[in-house]
Design a protein around this motif. Sequence first.
Motif, short mmCIF file in Angstrom:
data_model
loop_
_atom_site.label_atom_id
_atom_site.label_comp_id
_atom_site.label_asym_id
_atom_site.label_seq_id
_atom_site.Cartn_x
_atom_site.Cartn_y
_atom_site.Cartn_z
N ARG A 138 81.79 35.79 -18.65
CA ARG A 138 82.33 34.44 -18.77
C ARG A 138 81.29 33.38 -19.12
O ARG A 138 81.54 32.19 -18.95
CB ARG A 138 83.03 34.06 -17.46
CG ARG A 138 82.22 34.19 -16.20
CD ARG A 138 83.08 33.87 -15.00
NE ARG A 138 82.38 34.07 -13.74
CZ ARG A 138 82.95 33.94 -12.55
NH1 ARG A 138 84.23 33.62 -12.47
NH2 ARG A 138 82.26 34.11 -11.44
N CYS B 76 78.82 28.53 -18.37
CA CYS B 76 79.91 29.46 -18.05
C CYS B 76 81.27 28.75 -18.03
O CYS B 76 81.35 27.53 -17.93
CB CYS B 76 79.65 30.12 -16.70
SG CYS B 76 78.04 30.97 -16.64
N ARG B 77 82.30 29.54 -18.13
CA ARG B 77 83.66 28.99 -18.21
C ARG B 77 84.08 28.27 -16.94
O ARG B 77 84.99 27.45 -16.97
CB ARG B 77 84.65 30.11 -18.53
CG ARG B 77 84.45 30.72 -19.91
CD ARG B 77 85.64 31.57 -20.33
NE ARG B 77 85.41 32.18 -21.63
CZ ARG B 77 85.08 33.45 -21.81
NH1 ARG B 77 84.95 34.24 -20.76
NH2 ARG B 77 84.90 33.94 -23.02
N ASN B 78 83.45 28.59 -15.83
CA ASN B 78 83.77 27.90 -14.58
C ASN B 78 82.97 26.60 -14.42
O ASN B 78 83.02 25.96 -13.37
CB ASN B 78 83.53 28.82 -13.39
CG ASN B 78 82.07 29.26 -13.26
OD1 ASN B 78 81.25 28.96 -14.13
ND2 ASN B 78 81.76 29.96 -12.19
N GLU C 293 79.73 26.31 -14.40
CA GLU C 293 78.40 26.52 -13.85
C GLU C 293 77.39 26.75 -14.97
O GLU C 293 77.69 27.40 -15.98
CB GLU C 293 78.41 27.71 -12.90
CG GLU C 293 77.12 27.89 -12.12
CD GLU C 293 77.25 28.90 -10.99
OE1 GLU C 293 76.22 29.25 -10.40
OE2 GLU C 293 78.39 29.34 -10.71
N ASP D 223 82.97 38.16 -14.21
CA ASP D 223 84.09 38.08 -13.29
C ASP D 223 84.79 39.44 -13.22
O ASP D 223 84.95 40.10 -14.26
CB ASP D 223 85.08 37.01 -13.76
CG ASP D 223 86.26 36.86 -12.82
OD1 ASP D 223 86.06 36.97 -11.60
OD2 ASP D 223 87.39 36.63 -13.31
N THR E 204 78.21 35.35 -11.22
CA THR E 204 78.40 34.18 -12.08
C THR E 204 78.62 34.61 -13.53
O THR E 204 79.49 34.09 -14.22
CB THR E 204 77.17 33.25 -12.00
OG1 THR E 204 77.01 32.81 -10.64
CG2 THR E 204 77.33 32.05 -12.91
#
Length: 202
Positions: A149, A171-173, A175, A196, A193
């Motif tokens: 991710r 990252c896609r989240n 972070e 996923d 991280t």
Amino acid sequence: MRTRLRGDAGQAFPIYIMMVAGLLFLALAFFAVGKASALRNGSQGAADAAALAAAQQARTNFGPGFYAALLGNTLDAFLAMPFAAPCSEAQRLAAANDADEKLCYPTPGYLRDRITVEVEGRKPVDSPVLPGSQNKKAKAKATALIEFRCPNPKAVDADGNGVIELFIFTCRNGEILKIAPASPPPWESVSRTLFDVRLVDQ
């Protein structure tokens, strides 16, 4: 009058016996269906746990290759490579949930890898009202996704000498992760991280 009542009672008795037998059969059938459903749910839980465990172990195993790819600037090639499914881990989790792993295989895909596990429960349905249930065991299947991710990292060559000192992953989240190829952090601290792991529909 009394004789007729006795005759009626005698005729009703077989009907009563049939009704009781029918109710008993229905009760056994409902019990068998409930047991089969419980065994099926148990096997599905075992398959889910086995697939997740194998995927998580695969993510752990990615560490050396991932860091080597950063050093060699071949991350895209690494992410597209086939990988071995750690099926021993799938078997371990299946056994812990009273099932046996029957099939375990990876499906590599760029940025999105999958591991599929099929299991069979160890306990048969074994109901007297279901023919053949003595050897009938619940089967289930689960697939876990390993998704990278943090694609398209930014390579930083601060000295302009062609050597990448730092990779910056967004990252896609949301972070942001910075990894220096020459001195990467412990894989356990960054693997969750970067990758996923979750169950997906087959």
